[in-house]
Design a protein around this motif. Structure first.
Motif, PDB file in Angstrom:
ATOM      1  N   GLY A   1      71.624  -6.387  -7.555  1.00 16.05           N
ATOM      2  CA  GLY A   1      71.753  -6.189  -9.112  1.00 16.05           C
ATOM      3  C   GLY A   1      71.202  -5.271  -9.285  1.00 16.05           C
ATOM      4  O   GLY A   1      71.783  -4.032  -9.052  1.00 16.05           O
ATOM      5  N   ALA A   2      70.102  -5.104 -10.119  1.00 19.60           N
ATOM      6  CA  ALA A   2      68.852  -3.993 -10.728  1.00 19.60           C
ATOM      7  C   ALA A   2      69.018  -2.875  -9.798  1.00 19.60           C
ATOM      8  O   ALA A   2      69.049  -2.043 -10.657  1.00 19.60           O
ATOM      9  N   GLU A   3      69.221  -3.429  -8.684  1.00 18.60           N
ATOM     10  CA  GLU A   3      68.979  -2.296  -7.938  1.00 18.60           C
ATOM     11  C   GLU A   3      69.805  -1.071  -7.511  1.00 18.60           C
ATOM     12  O   GLU A   3      69.899  -0.548  -6.552  1.00 18.60           O
TER      13      GLU A   3
ATOM     14  N   GLY B   1      72.803   2.426 -13.105  1.00 20.83           N
ATOM     15  CA  GLY B   1      72.104   2.601 -14.293  1.00 20.83           C
ATOM     16  C   GLY B   1      71.332   1.708 -14.771  1.00 20.83           C
ATOM     17  O   GLY B   1      71.065   0.004 -14.877  1.00 20.83           O
ATOM     18  N   LYS B   2      70.112   1.548 -15.668  1.00 26.40           N
ATOM     19  CA  LYS B   2      69.790   0.924 -16.761  1.00 26.40           C
ATOM     20  C   LYS B   2      70.254  -0.175 -17.692  1.00 26.40           C
ATOM     21  O   LYS B   2      71.024   0.764 -18.624  1.00 26.40           O
TER      22      LYS B   2
END
Length: 236
Positions: free
Chosen positions: A208-210, A228-229
């Motif tokens: 996911g976000a990681e 990337g965020k």
């Protein structure tokens, strides 16, 4: 459907938006590859219904070969009904429909496109034995195989590991397959090593976000690739 909250059993509530979109992991991967410039062909089955007709049209619009997209009157096109609340939580009902009718004969008909491909990508949205056969056909012709075990099955045929050059799963799928909950990079590493032992050549665990964690027979030191965020618009 978008609603402020999910309905309780037997309850009817007012939603504020309803839309129908194209999807299915395999089709999404195929469309994404085509948009990135790859020459792609999708092997699947849809119903002889309006969804099926629209589906074939949409694939063609995206420049995908539909020579092996079969249409059957024995089942409807596969669907997923998703209700999302304002917190982004969702409930989903999947009806696989025509996907489950893709068989070995269909693969035989498509054997030329499978054996001449550079990469064959498979998932578990069709009968697992049919996906496995596609990976075997590809491997026999020296084609690189990428397998995405989704939706995950706890009792996955062990041959899936040995026939996957690249085995790509997310945290949930990784836990179903190995029994190891993935909460951090160390867990992802453990999962990766276990899957390599089962016969994969390269394992990618998406986080996911990681971002993701990558480990292979050639490079046994795990590599973390951060993401990337972004501001998520809609996770479904």
């Amino acid at each position: 459907s978008l609603t402020t909250r999910l309905p309780k059993a037997g309850e009817t509530i007012l939603g504020h938006k309803f839309f129908i979109g194209f999807g299915g992991k395999g089709a999404n991967q195929c469309v994404q590859s085509a948009r990135l410039g790859a020459k792609t062909s999708l092997i699947c089955k849809v119903g002889k219904d309006s969804f099926g007709n629209d589906y074939v049209e949409n694939l063609k619009k995206n420049g995908i070969s539909t020579a092996f997209v079969g249409q059957t009157s024995d089942a409807g096109t596969g669907t997923a009904s998703i209700i999302v609340n304002s917190e982004g939580q969702n409930v989903i009902v999947i009806v696989p429909g025509a996907n489950m009718l893709l068989n070995f004969e269909d693969l035989k008909r498509a054997s030329d496109v499978i054996c001449k491909a550079k990469v064959v990508v498979c998932q578990l949205e069709i009968t697992p034995a049919v996906s496995l056969e596609a990976l075997k056909m590809a491997r026999a012709s020296g084609v690189k195989t990428l397998f995405n075990p989704a939706p995950a099955h706890a009792d996955l045929d062990p041959q899936f590991y040995s026939y996957s050059d690249i085995f790509c799963c997310n945290e949930t799928e990784a836990e179903i397959l190995t029994g190891i909950p993935v909460g951090n990079l160390e867990d992802a590493e453990k999962v990766g090593r276990m899957l390599l032992e089962r016969g994969c050549k390269l394992v990618i665990v998406t986080l996911g976000a990681e971002g993701c964690m990558m480990i292979s027979v050639e490079e046994p030191i795990p590599k973390h690739v951060p993401a990337g965020k972004v501001r998520a618009v809609d996770t479904t």
